[in-house]
Write an enzyme that holds these catalytic residues in place. Structure first.
Site, short mmCIF file in Angstrom:
data_model
loop_
_atom_site.label_atom_id
_atom_site.label_comp_id
_atom_site.label_asym_id
_atom_site.label_seq_id
_atom_site.Cartn_x
_atom_site.Cartn_y
_atom_site.Cartn_z
N ASP A 2 0.84 -1.20 0.00
CA ASP A 2 0.00 0.00 0.00
C ASP A 2 0.88 1.26 0.00
OD1 ASP A 2 -2.20 1.90 0.72
OD2 ASP A 2 -3.27 0.02 1.10
N SER A 53 -6.85 4.06 -2.01
CA SER A 53 -7.03 2.63 -1.75
C SER A 53 -8.34 2.09 -2.31
CB SER A 53 -7.03 2.38 -0.25
OG SER A 53 -5.76 2.62 0.28
N ARG A 144 -4.42 15.25 4.85
CA ARG A 144 -3.94 13.90 4.52
C ARG A 144 -4.07 13.65 3.01
NH1 ARG A 144 -3.26 9.32 7.96
NH2 ARG A 144 -3.81 7.32 7.05
N ASP A 145 -5.09 14.24 2.40
CA ASP A 145 -5.24 14.16 0.94
C ASP A 145 -4.81 15.46 0.29
OD1 ASP A 145 -6.35 11.62 1.24
OD2 ASP A 145 -8.34 12.47 1.58
N ARG A 180 -9.41 14.95 11.05
CA ARG A 180 -10.00 13.69 10.59
C ARG A 180 -9.42 12.45 11.26
NH1 ARG A 180 -8.00 12.32 4.52
NH2 ARG A 180 -8.28 10.20 5.31
N ARG A 187 -11.94 3.90 10.67
CA ARG A 187 -12.40 2.88 9.72
C ARG A 187 -12.10 1.49 10.24
NH1 ARG A 187 -8.33 3.99 4.79
NH2 ARG A 187 -6.37 3.52 5.81
N ARG A 259 -16.73 8.45 0.02
CA ARG A 259 -16.05 7.16 0.18
C ARG A 259 -16.49 6.47 1.47
NH1 ARG A 259 -9.51 5.95 -0.10
NH2 ARG A 259 -9.50 4.82 1.86
N GLY A 260 -16.63 5.15 1.39
CA GLY A 260 -17.32 4.41 2.44
C GLY A 260 -16.53 4.03 3.68
N ASP A 261 -15.24 3.68 3.53
CA ASP A 261 -14.57 3.04 4.67
C ASP A 261 -14.62 3.90 5.93
OD1 ASP A 261 -12.78 4.85 3.48
OD2 ASP A 261 -10.99 3.62 3.83
N ARG A 262 -14.36 5.18 5.79
CA ARG A 262 -14.33 6.06 6.95
C ARG A 262 -15.67 6.76 7.20
NH1 ARG A 262 -9.18 6.57 8.93
NH2 ARG A 262 -7.44 6.16 7.50
N LYS A 334 -5.93 -1.89 7.09
CA LYS A 334 -6.13 -2.18 5.66
C LYS A 334 -6.96 -3.42 5.43
CE LYS A 334 -3.46 1.24 4.32
NZ LYS A 334 -3.96 2.39 3.54
N ASP A 403 2.03 3.26 3.05
CA ASP A 403 0.96 4.25 3.05
C ASP A 403 0.75 4.90 4.42
OD1 ASP A 403 -1.35 5.55 1.72
OD2 ASP A 403 -2.41 4.52 3.33
N HIS A 407 1.75 8.74 5.24
CA HIS A 407 0.78 9.77 5.62
C HIS A 407 1.24 10.60 6.82
CE1 HIS A 407 -2.57 9.17 2.94
NE2 HIS A 407 -2.73 7.89 3.27
N ASP A 444 -1.39 -0.09 -4.59
CA ASP A 444 -2.67 0.48 -5.01
C ASP A 444 -2.54 1.93 -5.47
OD1 ASP A 444 -2.00 1.16 -2.41
OD2 ASP A 444 -4.06 1.10 -1.67
N HIS A 445 -1.45 2.59 -5.07
CA HIS A 445 -1.18 4.00 -5.43
C HIS A 445 0.13 4.37 -4.76
CE1 HIS A 445 -2.21 4.90 -1.31
NE2 HIS A 445 -3.26 4.13 -1.47
N HIS A 475 -1.18 11.02 -0.96
CA HIS A 475 -0.80 10.06 -2.00
C HIS A 475 -0.15 10.82 -3.16
CE1 HIS A 475 -4.32 7.28 -0.58
NE2 HIS A 475 -3.35 7.38 0.31
O1 LIG Z 1 -6.34 7.13 4.96
C1 LIG Z 1 -7.19 7.27 4.07
O2 LIG Z 1 -8.40 7.31 4.27
C2 LIG Z 1 -6.73 7.43 2.63
C3 LIG Z 1 -6.29 8.85 2.42
O3 LIG Z 1 -7.37 9.70 2.56
O4 LIG Z 1 -5.69 6.54 2.34
P1 LIG Z 1 -5.97 5.15 1.59
O5 LIG Z 1 -6.69 5.48 0.33
O6 LIG Z 1 -4.59 4.60 1.33
O7 LIG Z 1 -6.76 4.32 2.49
MN LIG Z 2 -3.84 2.61 -0.14
MN LIG Z 3 -3.44 6.25 2.12
#
Ligand SMILES: O=C(O)[C@@H](CO)OP(=O)(O)O
Ligand SMILES: [Mn+2]
Ligand SMILES: [Mn+2]
Length: 530
Positions: A2, A53, A144-145, A180, A187, A259-262, A334, A403, A407, A444-445, A475
């Site tokens: 990652d 990701s 972070r982004d 954040r 997540r 985006r869903g994860d967070r 992850k 990753d 960050h 992944d990036h 990233h």
């Molecule tokens: O930490 C995250 O949420 C993102 C950056 O915003 O990183 P990644 O896409 O690698 O999960």
């Molecule tokens: Mn990633």
């Molecule tokens: Mn990341």
């Protein structure tokens, strides 16, 4: 790997500064190329969009790319579809009928990974036009982004929009805020405490006070070690000292992250009456809507503004149809990347009879620059054990180091992160030789391949200059490496060189290496048989 991009330039590049004998060995003893992992090649709106990701793992697991959240939301707004849709009309209708408050909660930046500020501004203007009278905004600072101390830029944009919109009949103000990585955007259930802190702030209006977003930033900047992702949380009070925007029964709440994860945990906090993981004190009866549906299987949340990409026919489903056994492993940070994102944003097993998912608990409550090795060894040990016992036909694992440490913006720690991953590769190579396993190694990036923002003179002495160099925490736009190592030799096939190769070309490659035909539906395989 990652966040391990392939960037030619040496400048601030932790991948180059690291000692990586395994990667070097793979370049000469395996097959090697690079793949695109950002921008339009992976379904993002433009080529200035960094990879992430979600889009990376979606492409890996689905063999093709889909228009992703950022683009789908743009389209839904510009075409007017979003504001004509049921969810928007219902939430606005409820707020008007109750003469209550419409709240917007989300990440305030133009990072386009989890959110985009323009989406918020367009919704604010539409809310006013639709007759909403009171709006409160709950801000998550990014860093972070986007630039690690760039919150002022986005606060200025927001204030400008609010000044334009504010009127006697439209009362709009920021109500609460925080970094954040402090509140709300946890997540994979790594730290529910973040969500609880966010809840107390946004919903209950409890927390330290600052008169405005900019006043708080001014105060926080006195501590130069504080970056936006970790800014302390606070609420904004009115003239009488009461918080301006706690959330009450009958209000509307829009989480504007796509985006869903967070976004999943805070959505659950608003929607699930029984959620023992956090202490909510009270749970207001609100109309809650997500920018997107974050999990299509679990239906989180129930109401959303834009439909997510319909990612179907995933590699996992196809392998299960063929009764091939799969293995997925990562550490908590992850884990959902190799399960949820990989399987087209669906949580849980597809068919447990053919799958084993292993989650190694991540370190909690520390910044990963303090433990750049993270849980890489445990992931490797778990994986090697299964390689040697032959328990799976196709496996996927994710090393978070490049990753998560990238960050933090710490170059020295990121070098250790890359070296850690390289050491793991060395072990995997040995295990592959013993078990006759083929390795496909990619990322992944990018992230840790570019650790400084802008070119700064004298960076080679970064150890002594680090205070002066401004770190880059986001990233990158770099391509990613692809190493293919087959202990049985590579004389049977060659890497394809023509065309734009992306992460989406990997699924068919894996099928071919498993002895299966390519699927028409997927992007072409990276290998051709000779
Ligand atoms: O930490 C995250 O949420 C993102 C950056 O915003 O990183 P990644 O896409 O690698 O999960
Ligand atoms: Mn990633
Ligand atoms: Mn990341």
């Amino acid at each position: 790997m990652d966040g391990v991009g392939e960037r030619e330039e040496h400048y601030g590049n932790a991948v180059h500064l690291a000692w990586t004998p395994a990667m070097n060995w793979l370049k000469t003893h395996g097959l090697y190329t690079t793949l695109r992992a950002h921008g339009t090649a992976v379904g993002l709106p433009s080529d200035s969009d960094i990879g992430n990701s979600e889009v990376g793992h979606n492409a890996l697991g689905a063999g093709r790319t889909f228009d992703q959240g950022a683009k789908l939301v743009n389209n839904a707004i510009t075409s007017g579809r979003m504001f004509a849709g049921d969810t928007w009309r219902e939430i606005v209708g409820q707020v008007r009928a109750n003469d209550s408050t419409l709240h917007f909660l989300g990440l305030l930046s133009d990072g386009n990974v989890h959110s985009h500020e323009d989406h918020l501004y367009q919704m604010l203007a539409q809310a006013k036009q639709d007759g909403v009278r009171k709006v409160r905004i709950h801000v998550l600072f990014d860093g972070r982004d986007v630039g690690e101390k760039s919150a002022e830029i986005y606060v200025e944009h927001l204030e400008k929009v609010l000044t334009q919109l504010r009127s006697d009949s439209f009362d709009v103000q920021p109500a609460s805020a925080g970094g954040r990585m402090r509140i709300t955007m946890d997540r994979y259930e790594a730290d529910w405490g973040m969500v609880e802190r966010g809840w107390h702030l946004h919903v209950l209006g409890e927390g330290p006070r600052f008169p405005s977003l900019s006043a708080a930033l001014q105060e926080f900047r006195k501590d130069s070690s504080l970056t936006d992702q970790y800014l302390p949380e606070f609420v904004i009070p009115d003239a009488d000292g009461h918080p301006v925007g706690p959330i009450h029964d009958g209000d509307g709440v829009i989480l504007f992250n796509f985006r869903g994860d967070r976004a999943m945990e805070i959505s659950r906090a608003f929607c699930e009456s029984d959620l023992p993981r956090i202490g909510r004190v009270r749970m207001p009866d609100v109309y809650f809507a997500g920018m997107m549906e974050y999990d299509g299987d679990l239906k989180i949340p129930n109401k959303y503004l834009v439909s997510p990409p319909q990612i179907d026919n995933t590699l996992s489903e196809y392998l299960i149809e063929r009764k091939l056994r799969q293995y997925a492993c990562s550490e908590t940070q992850k884990f959902g990347h190799v399960t949820y994102f990989w399987n087209g944003n669906r949580t849980g097993y597809i068919d447990e009879a053919f799958e084993e998912y292993v989650q190694i608990p991540s370190d909690e409550g520390i910044s990963f620059d303090q433990r750049p090795w993270m849980k890489a060894s445990d992931i490797t040990d778990a994986t090697i054990q299964r390689m040697l016992s032959g328990s799976f036909d196709f496996g996927r694992i994710n090393y978070a180091n490049g990753d998560m440490v990238g960050h933090t913006g710490d170059l020295e720690a990121s070098v250790i992160a890359v070296q850690t991953v390289d050491w793991m590769l060395r072990k995997l190579i040995h295990a592959a030789q013993q078990s006759n396993t083929i390795l496909l190694i990619t990322a992944d990036h990018g992230n840790c391949d570019e650790m400084f923002d802008g070119k700064q003179d004298g960076w080679e002495q970064w150890e002594s200059l680090s205070a002066k160099l401004s770190p880059k925490t986001a990233h990158t736009l770099s391509p990613v490496p692809l190493y293919l190592y087959d202990p049985a030799g590579h004389s049977r096939y060659q890497l394809r060189q023509e065309g734009t190769l992306t992460l989406a070309n990997i699924a068919n490659t894996a099928l071919n290496l498993l002895g299966l035909e390519s699927r028409e539906l997927y992007q072409p395989s990276l290998i051709t048989m000779v």
